[in-house]
Design an enzyme around this catalytic site. Structure first.
Site, mmCIF file in Angstrom:
data_model
loop_
_atom_site.group_PDB
_atom_site.id
_atom_site.type_symbol
_atom_site.label_atom_id
_atom_site.label_comp_id
_atom_site.label_asym_id
_atom_site.label_seq_id
_atom_site.Cartn_x
_atom_site.Cartn_y
_atom_site.Cartn_z
ATOM 1 N N HIS A 74 -11.735 5.931 2.352
ATOM 2 C CA HIS A 74 -11.763 7.246 2.999
ATOM 3 C C HIS A 74 -11.535 8.345 1.976
ATOM 4 O O HIS A 74 -11.004 8.091 0.892
ATOM 5 C CB HIS A 74 -10.669 7.299 4.070
ATOM 6 C CG HIS A 74 -9.326 6.848 3.570
ATOM 7 N ND1 HIS A 74 -8.408 7.706 3.005
ATOM 8 C CD2 HIS A 74 -8.778 5.610 3.480
ATOM 9 C CE1 HIS A 74 -7.353 7.022 2.628
ATOM 10 N NE2 HIS A 74 -7.535 5.732 2.889
ATOM 11 N N GLU A 95 -10.837 1.037 -0.686
ATOM 12 C CA GLU A 95 -9.965 -0.111 -0.445
ATOM 13 C C GLU A 95 -10.703 -1.307 0.126
ATOM 14 O O GLU A 95 -10.726 -1.490 1.329
ATOM 15 C CB GLU A 95 -8.777 0.274 0.447
ATOM 16 C CG GLU A 95 -9.112 1.104 1.673
ATOM 17 C CD GLU A 95 -7.856 1.532 2.451
ATOM 18 O OE1 GLU A 95 -6.831 0.853 2.354
ATOM 19 O OE2 GLU A 95 -7.936 2.535 3.175
ATOM 20 N N ASP A 154 -3.318 7.274 -3.227
ATOM 21 C CA ASP A 154 -3.193 6.179 -2.262
ATOM 22 C C ASP A 154 -3.722 4.929 -2.956
ATOM 23 O O ASP A 154 -4.873 4.914 -3.400
ATOM 24 C CB ASP A 154 -4.033 6.555 -1.024
ATOM 25 C CG ASP A 154 -4.094 5.469 0.045
ATOM 26 O OD1 ASP A 154 -3.501 4.400 -0.153
ATOM 27 O OD2 ASP A 154 -4.750 5.718 1.076
ATOM 28 N N ASP A 195 0.870 -1.183 0.000
ATOM 29 C CA ASP A 195 0.000 0.000 0.000
ATOM 30 C C ASP A 195 0.903 1.228 0.000
ATOM 31 O O ASP A 195 1.746 1.395 0.893
ATOM 32 C CB ASP A 195 -0.881 -0.040 1.253
ATOM 33 C CG ASP A 195 -2.025 0.965 1.215
ATOM 34 O OD1 ASP A 195 -1.926 1.971 0.483
ATOM 35 O OD2 ASP A 195 -3.009 0.746 1.947
ATOM 36 N N HIS A 232 -6.422 10.971 5.365
ATOM 37 C CA HIS A 232 -7.586 10.253 5.915
ATOM 38 C C HIS A 232 -8.663 11.224 6.350
ATOM 39 O O HIS A 232 -8.665 11.689 7.480
ATOM 40 C CB HIS A 232 -7.149 9.427 7.134
ATOM 41 C CG HIS A 232 -7.192 7.967 6.875
ATOM 42 N ND1 HIS A 232 -6.060 7.218 6.666
ATOM 43 C CD2 HIS A 232 -8.224 7.108 6.785
ATOM 44 C CE1 HIS A 232 -6.406 5.960 6.451
ATOM 45 N NE2 HIS A 232 -7.712 5.860 6.524
ATOM 46 N N GLU A 254 -6.775 -1.291 -3.838
ATOM 47 C CA GLU A 254 -7.137 0.106 -3.572
ATOM 48 C C GLU A 254 -6.784 1.013 -4.750
ATOM 49 O O GLU A 254 -5.754 0.831 -5.398
ATOM 50 C CB GLU A 254 -6.389 0.604 -2.325
ATOM 51 C CG GLU A 254 -6.707 2.052 -1.951
ATOM 52 C CD GLU A 254 -5.977 2.510 -0.690
ATOM 53 O OE1 GLU A 254 -4.932 1.916 -0.357
ATOM 54 O OE2 GLU A 254 -6.461 3.451 -0.058
HETATM 55 CO CO CO Z 1 -3.803 2.886 0.920
#
Ligand code: CO
Length: 301
Positions: free
Chosen positions: A159, A192, A100, A89, A167, A280
């Site tokens: 998120h 994710e 992300d 990740d 986040h 993700e």
């Molecule tokens: Co991530």
């Protein structure tokens, strides 16, 4: 071109962060194989991102088998990959604008568990559009994972991301819950799905290698003050203990935690110790759906 409240500079920075992430991810995932150390892969990816002129939105997460997230190698960590399920990740930012994304590399022979989270992510991307309740995206994820006979992780969610904030809301559940929040044009979402053959819950493990500055209090301890100075470079984004100057930083970090200047992120593990896969993407919600900024790392892209 602007998208909703995002001006064109913001949109371009999100795209650039995504492009750097995709290139880094596709190189780093190729390095993963039994016998290679986790630290080599993490440092390779982190160096590549810095060399591309971007920043780390958080330390490279390498979560193995029952670990779902918040795992990153320690300083001088010599842990080698084994015949494991490895979630990689990565978070990149350009001028604070974040991408992300995560992939799962499998050496356990559980191809369908990896496919379950990939298919769920594809279903989620298809479901995202303005006015769609977050829980509806969660429902798409849940249905996809259950169609493989697996369970989504209930207490881990996708998120929102905002500038220098990895986040934020809205939270995107991995199940058909929390139906009230509707997606809006210009929302940037990191979705994710996590799939497991366990019960579908994670708990906190004992290891903690990722931290974040959350306060500006003062401390007496000289070493702790030195570490606080080092933290300025991380822009209030999560950082790895191994990024700090010396091994003596461990005690300084404890001092800063007690003073509530820093918080730790313990590794999250599947409650039954079962395998977890993760997929993700980051996407910008547009008028007619979404633009995936990290496309090019999953089979369906
Ligand atoms: Co991530």
């Amino acid at each position: 071109m602007s998208i909703g409240p995002l001006d064109s500079d913001a949109v371009e920075s999100y795209r650039e962060a995504g492009a750097i992430l995709v290139e880094t991810m596709n190189e780093a995932r190729e390095m993963i194989e039994p016998g290679v150390t986790q630290l080599e892969v993490a440092e390779y990816a982190e160096d590549a991102i810095r060399e591309a002129g971007a920043g780390l939105a958080f330390p490279v997460n390498i979560s193995v088998d029952e670990a779902a997230s918040h795992a990153t190698p320690a300083r001088d960590d010599d842990t080698e990959f084994g015949e494991e399920m490895i979630c990689l990740d990565i978070g990149v930012h350009v001028d604070g604008y974040i991408a992300d994304a995560a992939v799962t590399v499998d050496y356990t022979g559980s191809d369908d568990l990896v496919e379950a989270s990939e298919t769920a992510l594809e279903a989620a991307v298809e479901a995202v559009a303005p006015g769609v309740p977050a829980g509806e995206v969660g429902g798409a994820i849940e249905n996809a994972i259950e169609s493989y006979g697996y369970t989504p992780i209930l207490n881990l969610t996708g998120h929102g991301v905002e500038r220098y904030d990895a986040h934020t809301g809205p939270s995107i559940p991995n199940r058909a819950v929390d139906r009230s929040v509707e997606l809006e044009v210009g929302d940037v979402l990191a979705i994710e799905p996590f799939a497991t053959d366990g019960r579908g819950k994670v708990g906190e493990g004992a290891t903690e290698e990722i931290y974040e500055q959350v306060g500006d209090g003062s401390v007496r301890d000289r070493r702790a003050r030195q570490v606080m100075d080092e933290l300025e470079a991380f822009d209030d984004l999560p950082f790895a203990a191994r990024w700090l100057d010396s091994s003596r930083s461990e005690m300084a970090l404890r001092t800063l935690k007690n003073a509530e200047i820093v918080k730790g992120y313990p590794v999250l593990k599947e409650a039954d110790g079962q395998l977890i896969s993760q997929a993700e993407h980051t996407m910008i919600v547009t008028e007619d759906g979404c633009e995936v900024t990290t496309a090019g790392i999953h089979d369906f892209d």
